[in-house]
Enzyme design. Structure first.
Site, mmCIF file in Angstrom:
data_model
loop_
_atom_site.group_PDB
_atom_site.id
_atom_site.type_symbol
_atom_site.label_atom_id
_atom_site.label_comp_id
_atom_site.label_asym_id
_atom_site.label_seq_id
_atom_site.Cartn_x
_atom_site.Cartn_y
_atom_site.Cartn_z
ATOM 1 N N CYS A 153 0.796 -1.237 0.000
ATOM 2 C CA CYS A 153 0.000 0.000 0.000
ATOM 3 C C CYS A 153 0.825 1.283 0.000
ATOM 4 O O CYS A 153 0.645 2.152 -0.862
ATOM 5 C CB CYS A 153 -0.994 -0.009 1.156
ATOM 6 S SG CYS A 153 -0.257 0.048 2.817
ATOM 7 N N HIS A 187 -11.122 13.337 10.184
ATOM 8 C CA HIS A 187 -11.457 11.919 10.271
ATOM 9 C C HIS A 187 -12.784 11.641 9.569
ATOM 10 O O HIS A 187 -13.798 12.252 9.899
ATOM 11 C CB HIS A 187 -11.568 11.491 11.731
ATOM 12 C CG HIS A 187 -10.249 11.216 12.396
ATOM 13 N ND1 HIS A 187 -9.324 12.199 12.631
ATOM 14 C CD2 HIS A 187 -9.709 10.049 12.869
ATOM 15 C CE1 HIS A 187 -8.263 11.661 13.242
ATOM 16 N NE2 HIS A 187 -8.476 10.362 13.383
#
EC number: 3.4.-.-
Length: 274
Positions: A207, A257
């Site tokens: 990733c 977030h």
């Protein structure tokens, strides 16, 4: 020497190694005047292991995202937990938001483009960092790179090599007085422990390796270190107010977030976070 100071000098290196806590301690400015007491003090900066550097977090939604934003996440699964333990971090995965609710990432299934909804579904916690000076053309180039290598394999060999490297590199944190030493130390261990694949020979990615290569291909490298040396935690620590193991070419900005996660929710419940 009094006992508290002696204990501090004796146990600080051991504490840093066992906790894998990277610290920067800066010397006072020699040009400061004697009356400038604040400039004469030592500046100590600890690496932030949590997903936010301040006590409060900002919750955002999909419309707040921009193409090229980095999506850092963790889940409640065993694999995610293992990655977070070895990297002493709160994140185990990083992906790139491409726009149009699409996300590019490298998982066990290889490099793929999925919906933001799917990426959020597989994450317990997901937060966003942004490259502040990324141009629209560079964001387009990142998307082009993701489409070009889509369906490529996952770099399992790189992950297997990375596990012992994440342990031994903690020794580089024992000297908190030299940022250059830490970065040279980590780079030296990476050269000794990790395989190097030529740019044209690369067929698989993990990733953070994919994310690092994508920005480099777009002409906006996040770091000059080899992409196979970089973990999700390394990219996270390139944010403003943090201490990074590898020298960042640009400091990332905290956006917010998308999903706070169970631990932050628990912290809010007991009053540790806002």
């Amino acid at each position: 020497m009094d006992k508290p100071k002696a204990y501090c000098r004796l146990f600080l290196p051991s504490f840093l190694l066992l906790s894998a806590c990277t610290v920067d301690i800066s010397q006072p400015d020699p040009s400061a005047t004697a009356v400038d007491a604040e400039a004469k003090t030592w500046a100590v900066k600890f690496q932030h292991q949590s997903s936010f550097t301040e006590q409060s977090i900002k919750e955002i939604t999909a419309p707040d995202l921009k193409p090229g934003d980095l999506l850092f996440s963790s889940s409640l699964g065993v694999t995610s937990f293992g990655i977070r333990v070895f990297s002493t971090s709160s994140v185990s995965h990083v992906a790139i938001f491409l726009g149009d609710n699409n996300v590019a990432e490298a998982t066990g299934a290889g490099v793929q483009i999925v919906s933001l909804k799917k990426a959020m579904k597989h994450s317990d916690k997901l937060f966003v960092l942004r490259v502040p000076d990324l141009t629209p053309q560079q964001a387009t180039d990142i998307t082009a790179f993701a489409n070009k290598i889509k369906d490529s394999g996952y770099n399992y060999r790189g992950i297997v090599e990375f596990i012992p490297f994440m342990v031994t590199r903690q020794m580089c944190s024992l000297n908190p007085f030299s940022e250059d030493f830490r970065q040279q130390c980590v780079s030296g261990l990476a050269k000794a422990q990790l395989s190097s694949v030529g740019e044209g020979d690369k067929k698989s990615w993990f990733c953070s390796e994919f994310v690092t290569d994508a920005f480099a291909k777009a002409g906006h490298p996040l770091t000059l270190a080899q992409s196979g040396w970089i973990s999700p935690a390394d990219l996270m620590h390139m944010r403003i107010g943090d201490v990074s193991a590898f020298k960042p070419e640009t400091q990332l900005q905290y956006v917010g977030h998308l999903k706070p996660g169970i631990y932050i929710k628990a912290g809010r419940f007991v009053g540790l976070t806002r």
